[in-house]
Scaffold this motif. Structure first.
Motif, PDB file in Angstrom:
ATOM      1  N   ALA A   1       1.405   9.987  -5.300  1.00 31.98           N
ATOM      2  CA  ALA A   1       2.035  11.132  -4.561  1.00 31.98           C
ATOM      3  C   ALA A   1       2.952  11.841  -5.494  1.00 31.98           C
ATOM      4  N   GLU A   2       3.907  11.203  -5.934  1.00 33.07           N
ATOM      5  CA  GLU A   2       5.050  11.603  -6.866  1.00 33.07           C
ATOM      6  C   GLU A   2       4.343  12.137  -8.026  1.00 33.07           C
ATOM      7  N   LYS A   3       3.089  11.533  -8.611  1.00 33.52           N
ATOM      8  CA  LYS A   3       2.499  11.959  -9.627  1.00 33.52           C
ATOM      9  C   LYS A   3       1.662  13.357  -9.518  1.00 33.52           C
ATOM     10  N   GLY A   4       1.623  13.452  -8.331  1.00 32.28           N
ATOM     11  CA  GLY A   4       0.516  14.860  -7.871  1.00 32.28           C
ATOM     12  C   GLY A   4      -0.664  14.242  -7.985  1.00 32.28           C
ATOM     13  N   GLN A   5      -0.997  12.910  -7.557  1.00 34.13           N
ATOM     14  CA  GLN A   5      -2.466  12.416  -7.373  1.00 34.13           C
ATOM     15  C   GLN A   5      -2.639  11.654  -6.307  1.00 34.13           C
ATOM     16  N   ALA A   6      -2.150  12.311  -5.213  1.00 37.99           N
ATOM     17  CA  ALA A   6      -2.150  11.584  -3.626  1.00 37.99           C
ATOM     18  C   ALA A   6      -3.510  11.549  -3.201  1.00 37.99           C
ATOM     19  N   LEU A   7      -3.998  10.254  -2.659  1.00 38.78           N
ATOM     20  CA  LEU A   7      -5.064   9.938  -2.357  1.00 38.78           C
ATOM     21  C   LEU A   7      -5.315  10.500  -0.994  1.00 38.78           C
ATOM     22  N   VAL A   8      -6.764  10.938  -0.965  1.00 37.15           N
ATOM     23  CA  VAL A   8      -7.101  11.776   0.287  1.00 37.15           C
ATOM     24  C   VAL A   8      -7.179  10.787   1.377  1.00 37.15           C
ATOM     25  N   GLU A   9      -6.546  11.172   2.531  1.00 37.93           N
ATOM     26  CA  GLU A   9      -6.500  10.559   3.950  1.00 37.93           C
ATOM     27  C   GLU A   9      -5.539   9.449   3.608  1.00 37.93           C
TER      28      GLU A   9
ATOM     29  N   LEU B   1       0.778  -1.364   0.186  1.00 36.89           N
ATOM     30  CA  LEU B   1       0.024  -0.026   0.074  1.00 36.89           C
ATOM     31  C   LEU B   1       0.716   1.364   0.070  1.00 36.89           C
ATOM     32  N   ALA B   2       1.850   1.354   0.890  1.00 37.55           N
ATOM     33  CA  ALA B   2       2.446   2.747   0.988  1.00 37.55           C
ATOM     34  C   ALA B   2       3.508   2.947  -0.461  1.00 37.55           C
ATOM     35  N   TYR B   3       3.744   1.880  -0.549  1.00 35.30           N
ATOM     36  CA  TYR B   3       4.579   2.060  -2.026  1.00 35.30           C
ATOM     37  C   TYR B   3       3.901   2.726  -3.179  1.00 35.30           C
ATOM     38  N   GLN B   4       2.683   1.876  -3.294  1.00 36.08           N
ATOM     39  CA  GLN B   4       1.615   2.343  -4.489  1.00 36.08           C
ATOM     40  C   GLN B   4       1.307   4.056  -4.172  1.00 36.08           C
ATOM     41  N   LEU B   5       0.977   4.148  -2.954  1.00 37.00           N
ATOM     42  CA  LEU B   5       0.424   5.660  -2.606  1.00 37.00           C
ATOM     43  C   LEU B   5       1.642   6.573  -2.683  1.00 37.00           C
ATOM     44  N   GLU B   6       2.800   6.135  -2.341  1.00 40.63           N
ATOM     45  CA  GLU B   6       3.859   7.052  -2.836  1.00 40.63           C
ATOM     46  C   GLU B   6       4.000   7.353  -4.280  1.00 40.63           C
TER      47      GLU B   6
END
Length: 291
Positions: A161-169, A153-158
């Motif tokens: 985020a690097e693409k400027g599409q961070a998931l809310v919460e 999970l954390a790897y995909q969320l990062e």
């Protein structure tokens, strides 16, 4: 390119291989898949630029592991490598067909037998590999909740985020995942890792699996993915459950496990997958935020 590939195949076969027929089966921005024949032997070859070499090698390694340890058939790898500015993975060609009920039953039985391959004390794999075209880190972990939370999970969320599409919460989601899995410590099973209908075929009702993203983890991960993009045939689940029944809490973890694949698809393709991932994350938070 084709002459160089003939030489590579011939070196592994121990005899000359001259391509007489070449049929394009599939094409994308990064790779092409062909059926080759020299009039005697048909082969499947994946071809891409040299940057694809590590991905193709990881696929070949995963196929070898599944073949060595599991009861499910995999395409035999002929050769894998890179030459003359391109990379390649050559495998046996298999004529796939639609299965009967028997085929689905055998797939369920075979997957249950694979999941009983539990010779590792930790979660991870001997090498990192790929899920689709994205890297999939597999360092060994003692605790499942840490492995899945950090390396999935954390790897995909990062990446998002690097693409400027961070998931809310995102942080709340990781905390929720940790609490949901904190006391879930299943025996590490050898997983296919990318088990959807597109990576399963049948030859004379014998199941064949390919394009793996193997690692040792919770067997429920494989089962969950079979439900993500359209469920497998009911006979598959009945046969699996007869041999290796699922925990009664499986459904509480299924959405969390499939969120990993939704996040991966969001990173690869964006669009509706990002919205699906956000909706899935919201459902998980709504259900488990205060547990």
């Amino acid at each position: 390119m084709w002459h160089a590939l003939e030489n590579e195949i011939g070196a592994f076969l121990g005899r000359p291989y001259r391509i007489l027929d070449r049929d394009l089966q599939e094409q994308s921005a990064r790779r092409q898949i062909y059926r080759l024949s020299d009039g005697k032997l048909s082969l499947l070859v994946k071809i891409g630029d040299t940057e694809l070499q590590e991905l193709l090698k990881a696929q070949a390694f995963g196929l070898a592991e599944l073949s060595r340890f599991g009861p499910l058939r995999t395409p035999e790898v002929v050769c894998v490598g890179a030459t003359k500015g391109f990379s390649y993975l050559v495998m046996e060609w298999l004529n796939m067909e639609e299965p009967s009920r028997l085929g689905w039953q055998r797939l369920g039985e075979g997957l249950a037998a694979l999941h009983q391959r539990q010779d590792q004390a930790k979660y991870g794999f001997d090498q990192d590999n790929f899920i689709g075209d994205n890297p999939q880190p597999n360092p060994w972990h003692k605790h499942w909740y840490r492995f899945f939370g950090e390396q999935r999970l954390a790897y995909q969320l990062e990446l998002l985020a690097e693409k400027g599409q961070a998931l809310v919460e995102s942080e709340a989601l990781l905390d929720c995942a940790g609490r949901l899995l904190k006391h879930h410590q299943p025996s590490p099973s050898l997983l296919h890792g990318d088990l959807w209908r597109g990576n399963v075929g049948f030859v004379d009702d014998q199941p064949v699996v390919f394009d793996p993203a193997c690692y040792y983890g919770d067997r429920e991960v494989d089962l969950a993915m079979t439900e993500l993009f359209g469920r497998f045939d009911p006979d598959f689940y009945a046969a699996y459950d007869d041999d290796l029944a699922l925990d009664e809490q499986y459904e509480s973890r299924r959405e969390l496990y499939n969120l990993y694949h939704l996040l991966n698809h969001a990173n690869l393709f964006g669009g509706p997958y990002l919205a699906q991932a956000q909706q899935s994350a919201k459902r998980l938070l709504d259900l488990h935020r205060h547990q």
